[in-house]
Motif scaffolding. Structure first.
Motif: not given
Ligand SMILES: Cc1cc2nc3c(=O)[nH]c(=O)nc-3n(C[C@H](O)[C@H](O)[C@H](O)COP(=O)(O)O)c2cc1C
Length: 219
Positions: A183, A193-194
């Motif tokens: 992340s 980031e997901k």
């Protein structure tokens, strides 16, 4: 006991390619003690100079480099691993130099229709490709896979090809990072980031596939 030879095209230390190799070898070492891992960039391998004398003399005419020794190891291996970062949709340059020298391992005859390849020695090997790439799309590795589909046929139709591809890898040791570390990295690299959660799981699965393949092919 199966003999394993890894031709490793890594150009940087602790890169993702090296980690793929490490996991493959951890699986292989359970069954075999005949394992050799060579870093292509550390060998003295000259470029194929295209003289084609190998078609007559059944060996490469270049002397004074590491090919004679390496080609002996290649001939003896049951499992031949080619590991590389993807560079411009291909293998890295140190590994490409080795691949071109494979020309000396086959007789080539131009026929009316195409070309006929006959290896000087009968080959019955497992070819393994371990490929690490930056792209999110595996398509960047396709030219390498196409090359090895061809290569395994050139070397005789009893060879088998196994491919492991690892995507979206930019920095060293990235494939081993956990979700939290990924992340943070993705934020720095402007990657959504997901994706970190799934990627952390996917990367562990890829490393396990390397281990399992190393183990399976040496049984
Ligand atoms: C010169 C160069 C060319 C590259 N070309 C590609 C490419 O065509 N496709 C791709 O997906 N990644 C490409 N990359 C990224 C690397 O393949 C990727 O970061 C890989 O995971 C590095 O492996 P390593 O960690 O073992 O060094 C390139 C990197 C470099 C340095």
């Amino acid at each position: 006991m199966k003999k394993v030879l890894v031709l490793d095209g890594s150009t940087r230390k602790q890169g993702n390619t090296s980690i793929l190799v490490e996991h493959f070898l951890n699986g292989a070492k359970i069954n075999s003690e005949h394992i050799e891992h060579v870093l292509a960039k550390d060998l003295k391998i000259d470029y194929c100079n295209g003289c084609l004398r190998c078609n007559l003399i059944k060996r490469c005419s270049i002397s004074g480099d590491d090919w004679a020794d390496l080609s002996q190891k290649i001939a003896e291996a049951d499992v031949l691993v080619f590991a590389s970062p993807i560079y411009f949709h291909y293998v890295s340059a140190p590994l490409k130099k080795i691949i071109d020298r494979f020309r000396s391992l086959v007789h080539v005859q131009i026929t009316e229709q195409a070309v006929k390849h006959t290896p000087w020695q009968k080959w019955n090997k497992d070819f393994v490709l371990l490929l690490s790439m930056g792209s999110s799309d595996e398509i960047d590795a396709q030219p390498v896979i196409d090359l090895f589909e061809y290569m395994k046929e050139v070397m005789g139709d009893e060879n088998r090809l196994h491919v492991i591809k690892a995507t979206r890898l930019a920095v060293i040791k990235q494939i081993s990072k956990n979700e939290n570390e990924l992340s943070q990295l993705y934020t720095k690299l402007s990657i959504p980031e997901k994706l970190a959660k799934n990627d952390a799981v996917k990367n562990q699965e890829i490393l396990k596939s390397c281990f399992d393949l190393g183990n399976k092919l040496t049984k």
